[in-house]
Design an enzyme around this catalytic site. Structure first.
Site, mmCIF file in Angstrom:
data_model
loop_
_atom_site.group_PDB
_atom_site.id
_atom_site.type_symbol
_atom_site.label_atom_id
_atom_site.label_comp_id
_atom_site.label_asym_id
_atom_site.label_seq_id
_atom_site.Cartn_x
_atom_site.Cartn_y
_atom_site.Cartn_z
ATOM 1 N N LYS A 218 14.980 -5.527 3.575
ATOM 2 C CA LYS A 218 14.266 -6.320 2.559
ATOM 3 C C LYS A 218 13.220 -5.421 1.912
ATOM 4 C CE LYS A 218 10.659 -8.791 2.227
ATOM 5 N NZ LYS A 218 10.268 -8.403 0.853
ATOM 6 N N GLU B 96 5.065 0.936 11.165
ATOM 7 C CA GLU B 96 4.335 2.048 10.534
ATOM 8 C C GLU B 96 3.370 1.395 9.553
ATOM 9 O OE1 GLU B 96 2.848 4.311 8.217
ATOM 10 O OE2 GLU B 96 4.787 4.773 7.296
ATOM 11 N N CYS C 58 0.175 5.930 2.800
ATOM 12 C CA CYS C 58 -0.451 5.611 4.087
ATOM 13 C C CYS C 58 -1.099 6.857 4.694
ATOM 14 C CB CYS C 58 0.567 5.012 5.043
ATOM 15 S SG CYS C 58 2.066 5.982 5.195
ATOM 16 N N GLU D 145 -8.736 0.627 4.569
ATOM 17 C CA GLU D 145 -7.722 1.300 3.749
ATOM 18 C C GLU D 145 -7.749 0.730 2.330
ATOM 19 O OE1 GLU D 145 -3.191 2.624 4.330
ATOM 20 O OE2 GLU D 145 -3.439 0.474 4.210
#
Ligand code: TXE
Length: 479
Positions: free
Chosen positions: A176, A251, A285, A381
């Protein structure tokens, strides 16, 4: 309705949603809706899982010889290579990354398929001779049906990191893609059918996190769940997979430290500091979003770093001169902007960059100093082109600053002192440490993070551990 439509790929066919629903797909640079995609619901997810279950349980994919499976995956890689411009055009249009970077991503995606095809073909098991007159050998059979959920920052490449090892090891897979970037992954599904992968080996389910993604992760016919995305969603994915005890590989985000020591090669350190936070508009990331600079070189380094950031050519991602472009969506632009808006109140100084005034979803390469270590822009983040900089006086202080985070995905350090390089690399709490470089990846090595950055490692034999069900076979040798 635009002409372009991305359906689900189920059983080798491109199909609409059971209820006919679809959603808008945007071009973030032009801020237009340029396509629609099928809006997957629980019924579509169930259909995709049933198809992959059948393809696994009835074969032939899991039973194929290793060389035959490798050949099929190489055929898919060949097609991707032949259609590289098209795939890259989809990612650039859909996500806004410069076309040259999108081409690079396609090349890396092709390599992922080729690497894992060959890795499973060439792999060796282990034999354990036992004093009891037996020996035990290990066998690595496929795990079953894999649900893979991928993000929007490297739409094709992140999907390939998951799909390639999953199918190479004989599993069947439903991917997906992010609802923000369904285009290139849908094309991957079309190419898999064209390459002759049996129906159901690679299904693509388009749609939102909920219900499309959550229906996959919570389905007890799914044997493995692999996810890349935010830490918050990762926790939900893990809880959902726990309901049927499916192992997860997560992750998640990062807040990478980049340490530049006084003895660093400054040209090299500046080059990589820019790449580390401004490549892909910081939507990485692994971004080096917390920069720590030794006090002896601080002024000179900062002057060069700011100059290089301001020199980045910003513009239309299809213009070959462009190195930096808009953010991937309005939602993401709003998120990054909200962090920047809080900086002055928190005592930070924007040395360069900030929100662009053009009305585009564009944040210019941004460098911030003076933020307290508790400020949201410092410790959370942002996932945008925003670098927070601090100076340090000693190695001890640099390591402490770098490790002061809930994330643990990666770190970088720049020094010409070999002993220091090894010493500091060993002390940094991170899944990957780059010394005097950035973004280099050997697919045989472990990749993943600690803390809020994830669970598990992928790559080479680490992917084999996750995507197979290892078995010990004990043989009696002497009676
Ligand atoms: O992420 P989500 P979003 C970080 C980055 C970014 C933030 C939000 O900080 O600003 O996450 O981005 C699917 N069950 N990263 O909202 O929600 C979703 O449809 C199953 C870091 O895009 O994590 C998409 O396919 N699936 C990152 C994928 O999860 C669900 C890359 C990621 O979405 C789901 C991207 C659910 N309940 C964002 N909810 C990285 N590690 O590189 C959502 N999804």
């Amino acid at each position: 309705m635009t002409e372009r439509f991305f359906g689900h790929i189920i059983d080798g066919e491109e199909v609409p949603s059971a209820d006919g629903g679809n959603f808008e797909v945007w071009n973030p640079w032009t801020q237009d809706v340029w396509a629609h995609a099928a809006e997957g619901g629980a019924e579509d997810a169930a259909r995709a899982v049933a198809s992959s279950r059948r393809a696994f349980d009835e074969g032939p994919w899991p039973q194929l010889g290793r060389a035959e499976r490798a050949a099929a995956i190489h055929r898919l890689a060949d097609l991707m290579e032949q259609r590289a411009d098209e795939l890259a055009t989809l990612d650039t249009t859909n996500m806004g990354k410069p076309f040259a970077q999108a081409k690079h991503d396609v090349a890396r995606s092709v390599w992922n398929f080729r690497f894992f095809a060959d890795h499973q073909r060439d792999h060796r098991g282990e034999v354990y001779p036992m004093d009891s007159g037996h020996h035990t050998y290990s066998e690595y059979g496929p795990a079953g049906v894999v649900a893979a959920i991928s993000p929007w920052n490297f739409p094709l490449m992140m999907a390939s990191w998951k799909v390639a090892p999953a199918i190479a090891w004989g599993n069947t897979c439903i991917i997906k893609p992010s609802e923000d970037t369904p285009a290139s992954v849908t094309m991957l599904g079309r190419l898999a059918a064209e390459a002759g992968l049996p129906p159901g080996v690679l299904n693509v389910l388009n749609g939102q996190g909920t219900p499309a993604g959550s229906s996959l992760t919570g389905d007890d016919r799914v044997d493995r769940v692999t996810f890349t995305g935010s830490s918050a969603t990762g926790k939900r994915v893990m809880a959902s997979a726990a309901s049927h005890l499916a192992p997860v590989s997560l992750e998640l985000g990062g807040k990478g430290a980049n340490i530049v020591f006084d003895d660093a090669d400054l040209d090299n350190a500046v080059h990589w500091a820019v790449e580390a936070i401004f490549r892909n508009s910081g939507q990485v990331c692994l971004a080096g979003s917390r920069l720590f600079v030794g006090s002896g070189i601080y002024s000179e380094f900062m002057a060069r770093f700011v100059e290089a950031a301001e020199a980045l050519p910003i513009g239309d991602p299809f213009d070959p001169a462009t190195k930096f472009s808009s953010l991937a969506s309005k939602k993401h632009f709003d998120k990054v902007s909200s962090y920047l808006e809080g900086v002055p109140d928190d005592g930070g100084k924007v040395v360069t960059g900030g929100i662009d005034e053009s009305g585009r979803w564009l944040v210019r390469p941004t460098i911030i100093t003076g933020l307290p270590l508790t400020a949201p822009a410092y410790c959370e983040e942002i996932f945008g082109p925003v670098c927070v900089v601090n100076r340090f006086e000693s190695e001890e202080e640099a390591v402490a600053l770098a490790n002061d985070t809930r994330y643990g995905l990666n770190a970088m350090l720049f020094t010409e002192n070999l002993s220091r390089a090894h010493r500091v690399a060993s002390r940094l709490r991170a899944g990957t440490v780059w010394v005097n470089c950035f973004f280099i990846r050997d697919l045989r090595t472990p990749f993943g993070g600690a803390g809020d950055s994830g669970v598990g490692r992928e790559g080479g034999d680490f992917s084999r551990e996750f995507f197979t069900e290892p078995k010990a076979v004990v043989m009696q040798i002497q009676r």
